[in-house]
Every structure is written in C-alpha cells, then in structure tokens.
Design an enzyme around this catalytic site. Structure first.
Site, PDB file in Angstrom:
ATOM      1  N   SER A   1      13.653 -11.965 -23.539  1.00 50.57           N
ATOM      2  CA  SER A   1      12.260 -11.595 -23.290  1.00 50.57           C
ATOM      3  C   SER A   1      11.466 -11.685 -24.581  1.00 50.57           C
ATOM      4  CB  SER A   1      12.194 -10.164 -22.753  1.00 50.57           C
ATOM      5  OG  SER A   1      10.868  -9.686 -22.732  1.00 50.57           O
TER       6      SER A   1
ATOM      7  N   TYR B   1      14.572  -1.492 -25.385  1.00 49.02           N
ATOM      8  CA  TYR B   1      14.560  -2.732 -24.603  1.00 49.02           C
ATOM      9  C   TYR B   1      14.480  -3.930 -25.532  1.00 49.02           C
ATOM     10  CZ  TYR B   1      13.134  -6.205 -21.108  1.00 49.02           C
ATOM     11  OH  TYR B   1      13.060  -7.314 -20.299  1.00 49.02           O
TER      12      TYR B   1
END
Length: 304
Positions: free
Chosen positions: A158, A184
């Site tokens: 990501s 994350y």
C-alpha cells in the site's frame, strides 16, 4: 535495471491485463480471496484457466465466492481452504495439506488500522497478519513454488508504507505509543521488503516476488477507518483494484523480474517524500539491507 512500464493504467481492470493470457495448467493461491479485490483477482486468474485456491477465514463466504466465479467464467476450477494467518498451527496445516507445484501465490489478505490488538505471541496484529503470517505461508510453500519453475509471488502492499518504515527496535509498540496507521504502514513496508528479499534468496529456484499498491478501493478492509478516505475521483472499483495484482501474477513483462513495487500497473519511481497521488515508493522499502534484516528477524520470531 530498466523501469518496467506497461500498456495499462489506473483505469485498467483485472480482466484487461489478463486478456489473451492462457493460464490452463497453472495453479494459484489467493489469500483473502473471499472479499474485496481478492475476489476479482481470483476471478481473473480462474477466467484465464488457472486452478485457483481461495485461502480464507470464512469457508461459507469462500464457497459463495467460488460458486460465483465458476458461474461467471469459462476458466479453471476454484477450490476453498481455510487459512487464518495469525494461527501459526493453521498455516502449517494449510502448507502440509498442499500437494504438487504452485505457480502463483497472491498474498492479498490483510487488516488495516485496527485497534491496538496483540496475538497470543505478543505480536501487534497488523504486523502479525499482514507480514508474519504471509511470510510463514510463503516459506512453507517454497518447495511447491520451486517445483512449478518460474513461480511468482505477489505481495499486496500500500502507499501507506509511506507512513512508517519497519521499526526494528520496537516492532510491536512496546515502547512507542500505539498508532493504528503507523502500525499499518510498518506492515505494508514489510510486504515490499519481503518481495525484495524473497527474490534475492529464491531466484535460483525460479521464484520471483513483486509488491504493489492496489489503489483506493472501498472494501471491508476499511471497516476500522470509517470508510474510504480518498476523494471519489481517485477511487477504483474492485475490478480495477485487482488489476496490478493480476498483472504481476501473469504478465510476460514480469517473467524473471522480482523485487520491485508497482502502482497503477506501472513500476513505481523511488521518491524522497510521499506523493499526493499515492504513486512512488520510499527508498527504505526497497533497501536490500532492511530486507535482509527483516527476513532474519521473521525467521527468528517464527522459530523457522
């Protein structure tokens, strides 16, 4: 090392990038294949003729998706097997039950920005799920990947990797205050570094790995974030979001190529700061020393 560019872009779908590619006789695993872009990744691979296994936590959901894929494609078969990435014994069982070669492993499953949660081992949940579980799975399947010759691993990362490098001195927020987005980001950086080091270590076995940013897609992944955080004009459909995963899994342009990071079906450019359009890749995510260190740390944590 020339940068790889392709005829596809942000609007391309998984079906677009796999058009004309024959995957009959190929076998693929898609983790998290029962929801979000995992469904469309599996659909595109099966539609091109591959035998696809959905590795999922919810077998009922997996069965529904498998039936839908088989009804909407004329391609290969779809199997469903249970996999919970934080259940290390379960990962071992999944690996033990796998027989024969494996051509494509798509490490697609993941969690995002979760509340502070730790596994039984004391590992922060996002790092444990997004990186360590997939690391153990891929490591266990190495023999099957090698047996396929020219196997590919796809590691779904990501642009959130810009939020944090891997903090080797405090992987699990035992000293730093927990931040769900930093956690994350660290896990997504780890996904890129895995592809770098897996290629270095396993290329002699014919195994290459690449990573990618799928884009901003409204899926269950965002259940802890309050929904999509991206302007509507920059969002993708699930079919578009799956395209770069499918490109890395199937394109002839990626034959023998590994250790790279892609966005919108193009190899990303290394940048010195985050970009507003979510393209680019941070240098620490491709750094060979970081990749080797993370690999060794992962082996130690998992007792491999």
């Amino acid at each position: 090392m020339d940068r790889i560019t392709t005829p596809f872009d942000i609007a391309s779908t998984a079906a677009d990038v796999v058009a004309g590619i024959d995957l009959h006789g190929k076998r693929a695993i898609v983790t998290g294949g029962a929801s979000g872009i995992g469904v469309e990744t599996a659909r595109a691979l099966a539609g091109a003729g591959a035998e696809v296994t959905l590795a999922v936590r919810d077998l009922d959901a997996g069965d529904r998706v498998a039936r839908d894929i088989q009804e909407t494609t004329q391609g290969g078969t779809v199997d469903v097997r249970r996999l919970e990435l934080t259940d290390l014994a379960g990962v071992d069982s999944f690996v033990a039950d796998w027989t024969g070669p494996l051509d494509i492993l798509v490490n697609n499953a993941g969690v995002m920005a979760t509340p502070e949660t730790y596994t039984a081992q004391g590992w922060e949940l996002q790092f444990a799920t997004n990186h360590l579980g997939h690391f153990k799975l891929a490591h266990g399947l190495r023999g099957a990947l090698a047996a396929a010759h020219h196997a590919r691993i796809v590691s779904v990362s990501s642009s959130a990797h810009f939020r944090s490098p891997v903090i080797f001195d405090d992987l699990f927020f035992r000293f730093m205050p927990y931040d769900p987005w930093a956690a994350y980001g660290q896990s997504k950086t780890a996904n890129v570094l895995f592809a770098v080091e897996a290629t270095r270590r396993w290329a002699a076995d014919g195994i290459t790995a690449n990573s990618l940013m799928p884009g901003a897609i409204a899926t269950n992944l965002q259940r802890h974030t309050g929904g999509a955080q991206t302007p509507p004009d920059k969002r993708k459909t699930t079919e578009q979001g799956a395209s770069t995963s499918v490109l890395l899994a199937t394109s002839p342009l990626l034959e023998g190529v590994g250790g790279r990071y892609f966005v919108n079906n193009q190899e990303a450019v290394v940048v010195d700061r985050p970009t507003n359009d979510m393209t680019g890749v941070a240098p620490y995510a491709l750094d060979p020393a970081n990749a080797e260190r993370l690999w060794d740390v992962s082996l130690e944590l998992l007792g491999i």
